[in-house]
Design a protein around this motif. Sequence first.
Motif, PDB file in Angstrom:
ATOM      1  N   ALA A  88      11.038  -2.207  -9.290  1.00 31.46           N
ATOM      2  CA  ALA A  88       9.793  -1.508  -8.953  1.00 31.46           C
ATOM      3  C   ALA A  88       9.201  -2.156  -7.708  1.00 31.46           C
ATOM      4  O   ALA A  88       8.967  -3.377  -7.677  1.00 31.46           O
ATOM      5  CB  ALA A  88       8.804  -1.578 -10.115  1.00 31.46           C
ATOM      6  N   LEU A  89       8.963  -1.346  -6.645  1.00 27.94           N
ATOM      7  CA  LEU A  89       8.382  -1.853  -5.413  1.00 27.94           C
ATOM      8  C   LEU A  89       6.910  -2.201  -5.650  1.00 27.94           C
ATOM      9  O   LEU A  89       6.124  -1.372  -6.107  1.00 27.94           O
ATOM     10  CB  LEU A  89       8.508  -0.798  -4.306  1.00 27.94           C
ATOM     11  CG  LEU A  89       7.976  -1.196  -2.938  1.00 27.94           C
ATOM     12  CD1 LEU A  89       8.759  -2.364  -2.362  1.00 27.94           C
ATOM     13  CD2 LEU A  89       8.020   0.004  -1.980  1.00 27.94           C
ATOM     14  N   THR A  90       6.553  -3.456  -5.360  1.00 29.02           N
ATOM     15  CA  THR A  90       5.183  -3.921  -5.615  1.00 29.02           C
ATOM     16  C   THR A  90       4.421  -4.269  -4.346  1.00 29.02           C
ATOM     17  O   THR A  90       3.186  -4.240  -4.354  1.00 29.02           O
ATOM     18  CB  THR A  90       5.198  -5.160  -6.520  1.00 29.02           C
ATOM     19  OG1 THR A  90       5.963  -6.204  -5.887  1.00 29.02           O
ATOM     20  CG2 THR A  90       5.818  -4.846  -7.882  1.00 29.02           C
ATOM     21  N   GLN A  91       5.121  -4.575  -3.246  1.00 31.26           N
ATOM     22  CA  GLN A  91       4.402  -5.020  -2.053  1.00 31.26           C
ATOM     23  C   GLN A  91       5.249  -4.780  -0.807  1.00 31.26           C
ATOM     24  O   GLN A  91       6.475  -4.921  -0.834  1.00 31.26           O
ATOM     25  CB  GLN A  91       4.051  -6.510  -2.172  1.00 31.26           C
ATOM     26  CG  GLN A  91       3.086  -7.019  -1.109  1.00 31.26           C
ATOM     27  CD  GLN A  91       2.728  -8.481  -1.335  1.00 31.26           C
ATOM     28  OE1 GLN A  91       3.413  -9.187  -2.050  1.00 31.26           O
ATOM     29  NE2 GLN A  91       1.649  -8.930  -0.736  1.00 31.26           N
ATOM     30  N   THR A  92       4.582  -4.408   0.293  1.00 32.43           N
ATOM     31  CA  THR A  92       5.223  -4.240   1.593  1.00 32.43           C
ATOM     32  C   THR A  92       4.381  -4.941   2.644  1.00 32.43           C
ATOM     33  O   THR A  92       3.150  -4.841   2.631  1.00 32.43           O
ATOM     34  CB  THR A  92       5.363  -2.750   1.966  1.00 32.43           C
ATOM     35  OG1 THR A  92       6.094  -2.070   0.940  1.00 32.43           O
ATOM     36  CG2 THR A  92       6.080  -2.584   3.287  1.00 32.43           C
ATOM     37  N   GLY A  93       5.040  -5.660   3.537  1.00 32.94           N
ATOM     38  CA  GLY A  93       4.278  -6.381   4.550  1.00 32.94           C
ATOM     39  C   GLY A  93       5.152  -6.775   5.721  1.00 32.94           C
ATOM     40  O   GLY A  93       6.371  -6.596   5.712  1.00 32.94           O
ATOM     41  N   THR A  94       4.499  -7.298   6.763  1.00 33.14           N
ATOM     42  CA  THR A  94       5.206  -7.739   7.968  1.00 33.14           C
ATOM     43  C   THR A  94       4.702  -9.123   8.367  1.00 33.14           C
ATOM     44  O   THR A  94       3.599  -9.536   7.998  1.00 33.14           O
ATOM     45  CB  THR A  94       4.970  -6.757   9.135  1.00 33.14           C
ATOM     46  OG1 THR A  94       3.557  -6.702   9.412  1.00 33.14           O
ATOM     47  CG2 THR A  94       5.491  -5.370   8.802  1.00 33.14           C
ATOM     48  N   ARG A  95       5.521  -9.817   9.147  1.00 32.27           N
ATOM     49  CA  ARG A  95       5.100 -11.116   9.677  1.00 32.27           C
ATOM     50  C   ARG A  95       5.880 -11.376  10.956  1.00 32.27           C
ATOM     51  O   ARG A  95       6.940 -10.777  11.197  1.00 32.27           O
ATOM     52  CB  ARG A  95       5.324 -12.236   8.677  1.00 32.27           C
ATOM     53  CG  ARG A  95       6.745 -12.729   8.545  1.00 32.27           C
ATOM     54  CD  ARG A  95       6.801 -13.946   7.613  1.00 32.27           C
ATOM     55  NE  ARG A  95       8.092 -14.619   7.679  1.00 32.27           N
ATOM     56  CZ  ARG A  95       9.147 -14.321   6.934  1.00 32.27           C
ATOM     57  NH1 ARG A  95       9.066 -13.325   6.076  1.00 32.27           N
ATOM     58  NH2 ARG A  95      10.282 -14.984   7.061  1.00 32.27           N
ATOM     59  N   THR A  96       5.359 -12.272  11.760  1.00 33.70           N
ATOM     60  CA  THR A  96       5.980 -12.633  13.035  1.00 33.70           C
ATOM     61  C   THR A  96       6.110 -14.150  13.105  1.00 33.70           C
ATOM     62  O   THR A  96       5.162 -14.874  12.779  1.00 33.70           O
ATOM     63  CB  THR A  96       5.155 -12.118  14.226  1.00 33.70           C
ATOM     64  OG1 THR A  96       5.040 -10.693  14.129  1.00 33.70           O
ATOM     65  CG2 THR A  96       5.811 -12.485  15.537  1.00 33.70           C
ATOM     66  N   GLU A  97       7.281 -14.631  13.543  1.00 32.27           N
ATOM     67  CA  GLU A  97       7.513 -16.066  13.681  1.00 32.27           C
ATOM     68  C   GLU A  97       7.966 -16.362  15.096  1.00 32.27           C
ATOM     69  O   GLU A  97       8.640 -15.548  15.741  1.00 32.27           O
ATOM     70  CB  GLU A  97       8.586 -16.535  12.684  1.00 32.27           C
ATOM     71  CG  GLU A  97       8.148 -16.480  11.231  1.00 32.27           C
ATOM     72  CD  GLU A  97       9.213 -17.042  10.303  1.00 32.27           C
ATOM     73  OE1 GLU A  97      10.287 -17.460  10.816  1.00 32.27           O
ATOM     74  OE2 GLU A  97       8.983 -17.065   9.081  1.00 32.27           O
ATOM     75  N   PHE A  98       7.576 -17.539  15.593  1.00 32.46           N
ATOM     76  CA  PHE A  98       8.001 -18.019  16.909  1.00 32.46           C
ATOM     77  C   PHE A  98       8.737 -19.340  16.713  1.00 32.46           C
ATOM     78  O   PHE A  98       8.187 -20.284  16.150  1.00 32.46           O
ATOM     79  CB  PHE A  98       6.805 -18.199  17.833  1.00 32.46           C
ATOM     80  CG  PHE A  98       6.136 -16.913  18.228  1.00 32.46           C
ATOM     81  CD1 PHE A  98       6.568 -16.210  19.347  1.00 32.46           C
ATOM     82  CD2 PHE A  98       5.093 -16.409  17.469  1.00 32.46           C
ATOM     83  CE1 PHE A  98       5.950 -15.019  19.703  1.00 32.46           C
ATOM     84  CE2 PHE A  98       4.472 -15.228  17.820  1.00 32.46           C
ATOM     85  CZ  PHE A  98       4.898 -14.518  18.943  1.00 32.46           C
ATOM     86  N   ASN A  99       9.963 -19.393  17.170  1.00 34.55           N
ATOM     87  CA  ASN A  99      10.768 -20.601  17.067  1.00 34.55           C
ATOM     88  C   ASN A  99      11.428 -20.849  18.415  1.00 34.55           C
ATOM     89  O   ASN A  99      12.268 -20.073  18.864  1.00 34.55           O
ATOM     90  CB  ASN A  99      11.820 -20.435  15.966  1.00 34.55           C
ATOM     91  CG  ASN A  99      12.563 -21.727  15.688  1.00 34.55           C
ATOM     92  OD1 ASN A  99      12.204 -22.791  16.191  1.00 34.55           O
ATOM     93  ND2 ASN A  99      13.610 -21.628  14.881  1.00 34.55           N
ATOM     94  N   ASN A 100      11.025 -21.988  19.061  1.00 35.40           N
ATOM     95  CA  ASN A 100      11.524 -22.316  20.409  1.00 35.40           C
ATOM     96  C   ASN A 100      11.284 -21.158  21.375  1.00 35.40           C
ATOM     97  O   ASN A 100      12.182 -20.756  22.126  1.00 35.40           O
ATOM     98  CB  ASN A 100      13.011 -22.673  20.359  1.00 35.40           C
ATOM     99  CG  ASN A 100      13.272 -23.952  19.582  1.00 35.40           C
ATOM    100  OD1 ASN A 100      12.416 -24.848  19.568  1.00 35.40           O
ATOM    101  ND2 ASN A 100      14.432 -24.035  18.948  1.00 35.40           N
ATOM    102  N   PHE A 101      10.043 -20.641  21.339  1.00 38.10           N
ATOM    103  CA  PHE A 101       9.593 -19.565  22.233  1.00 38.10           C
ATOM    104  C   PHE A 101      10.354 -18.255  21.998  1.00 38.10           C
ATOM    105  O   PHE A 101      10.351 -17.365  22.848  1.00 38.10           O
ATOM    106  CB  PHE A 101       9.711 -19.974  23.706  1.00 38.10           C
ATOM    107  CG  PHE A 101       8.961 -21.222  24.047  1.00 38.10           C
ATOM    108  CD1 PHE A 101       7.584 -21.201  24.233  1.00 38.10           C
ATOM    109  CD2 PHE A 101       9.630 -22.432  24.148  1.00 38.10           C
ATOM    110  CE1 PHE A 101       6.895 -22.361  24.526  1.00 38.10           C
ATOM    111  CE2 PHE A 101       8.943 -23.587  24.447  1.00 38.10           C
ATOM    112  CZ  PHE A 101       7.570 -23.561  24.629  1.00 38.10           C
ATOM    113  N   LYS A 102      11.048 -18.170  20.850  1.00 42.07           N
ATOM    114  CA  LYS A 102      11.744 -16.941  20.512  1.00 42.07           C
ATOM    115  C   LYS A 102      10.975 -16.245  19.407  1.00 42.07           C
ATOM    116  O   LYS A 102      10.660 -16.845  18.383  1.00 42.07           O
ATOM    117  CB  LYS A 102      13.176 -17.249  20.052  1.00 42.07           C
ATOM    118  CG  LYS A 102      13.961 -15.992  19.679  1.00 42.07           C
ATOM    119  CD  LYS A 102      15.359 -16.363  19.205  1.00 42.07           C
ATOM    120  CE  LYS A 102      16.119 -15.114  18.778  1.00 42.07           C
ATOM    121  NZ  LYS A 102      17.485 -15.444  18.271  1.00 42.07           N
TER     122      LYS A 102
END
Length: 405
Positions: free
Chosen positions: A27-41
Motif C-alpha cells: 500500500a502506497l503511503t508516502q511520496t516525496g522528493t529530495r536533492t543531494e550535493f556530493n562533490n558539487f554534483k
Amino acid sequence: SELVLTFENCAPDGDPVLPNVDGVQFALTQTGTRTEFNNFKRSDYVQLTYRMRARSAGAITIPAFDVKTDKGSMHVAALTTGSGRPAGLDNAATSRLLPANATVWAGEVFPLTYTLDVIRRNFSQLSPTIDWTATPLITEEWTKPEATETVVNGESRFNIVYKSRALAKTPGVLSIAPASQLVNLQTGSIGFGIFQTPRVEQVNVESNRPRLTIRALPAPDPVNFSGAVGEFKLVSKVVPETAAVGEPVTWTLELSGTGNWPDIGGLPSREVSNDFQVVQPKAKRTPAEGKLFDVTLAEDVVLVPTKAGAYTLGPINFSYFDPKSGTYKTISAPRTTLNITAPNAPKLFNPVPGAGPAEPAASALEPAKPSAAPAVPAAPAGIPRDPLPGSDPVRVPMDTPSLLL
C-alpha cells in the motif's frame, strides 16, 4: 514493514505497478522528493514508500520488474527480505577473534581479544551481548568495550575492542568457534525534509574461526607437582613465634598468583609434631574482582602446644609449570622455629584495689592465731533526724496569676 522505491535522477511515469507476491500486500503511503550535493554534483531523488504486510513469517522475495520513468523504462532488481546483510554493507562492519598467541601450553592462561570494526557514518547502535560458545575453552567475562576511531582509505571507522582471558586443558589443535554480534547500521533515510527518519538495518556480524595449537606439558621433574600452570607466590607466617604451653599459635600459609586456578585443588600439605593439638579450618579462596585466574588461597592452622621445647615448622614447597620459560619451578616458604615455654604460674587475685601482694599462707605446722573481733563501723553522718529548733519569717510562694503577671 516499509518498502521504499527510489528513483535517482528520474521520475516515475504514472503509478508503478509492483509485482504480485503470494501472501503479501503493498500500500502506497508516502511520496516525496529530495536533492543531494556530493562533490558539487547534484542528484535528484523521488521516493515512493509502501507499507508491506505479510500473512506469515519468513523471508519474502519480490521478483525483478520494470517501471516506466520520464527517462525510459528502468529495471528494478529482485529483493529478498531477511536474507542477511543488505547490499552495499559488506564491509561496513567486520569482527575478529584473536588469541594473543597461536600456540600455548595446556593450562596456560592467555589473553583473548574480540574486535568489531564498523564504518562511522553507517554505525547506529550496538548489541551489548556477544554470542559466542567458548567450549572447550575456560574463559573470563568480556571486559567493557573500549572504542577508538581510525581512518582507513579516507573512511572514518570505529574500532571497538573487548578483552578476556582463557585457557585450554587438553593438548591438540583447536578451532575456536566464531563470535557474532548484532549491529544496527544506517543505510539511508525515509521521508523528506524535516520528516526524514534514518533507515536502519540490523546486521549479524560474525567473526573468524581462529586455530589454536595446545602443547602438552613436558614430563614433570618435581615430585610434588600437582598440575599448577602459571606464576605463583607462597608465603608462610607463624604468630607468635614464642608461646607457653596451652597458648594458641596461628600458622598461616598463603598461595597467590595467576594460573589455572580451576584445576588447583588446594595448598601443600604441612607436618607438625604430635606435641600439638591442631585445629585446621577450611582454606579460604579469594579471587580478584571480576577475575577467574587471579586468586589468593589462604589457610590458618591453629596449633595448641602441650609440651615445652623448640619446634621447627616448615619449610613448605610448591611446584608449578612456568609457561613463559617452559620449565618447572619450585617456590619455598622458609622454616620457622617455634619456642614453647613452660606454662605460666597462675596469678593470685587480690580483691582490695591498690593493695600490695597477698600475705603468704601460714604454715601447716604453726598454730592458728585467734582472729580479732571485727570493729563496729561508726554511724554515717548527714542522715536527716528530728526538726531543728528555731523560726524565721519567710515569704509565701506566689500563686499562678501573680506569677504570670
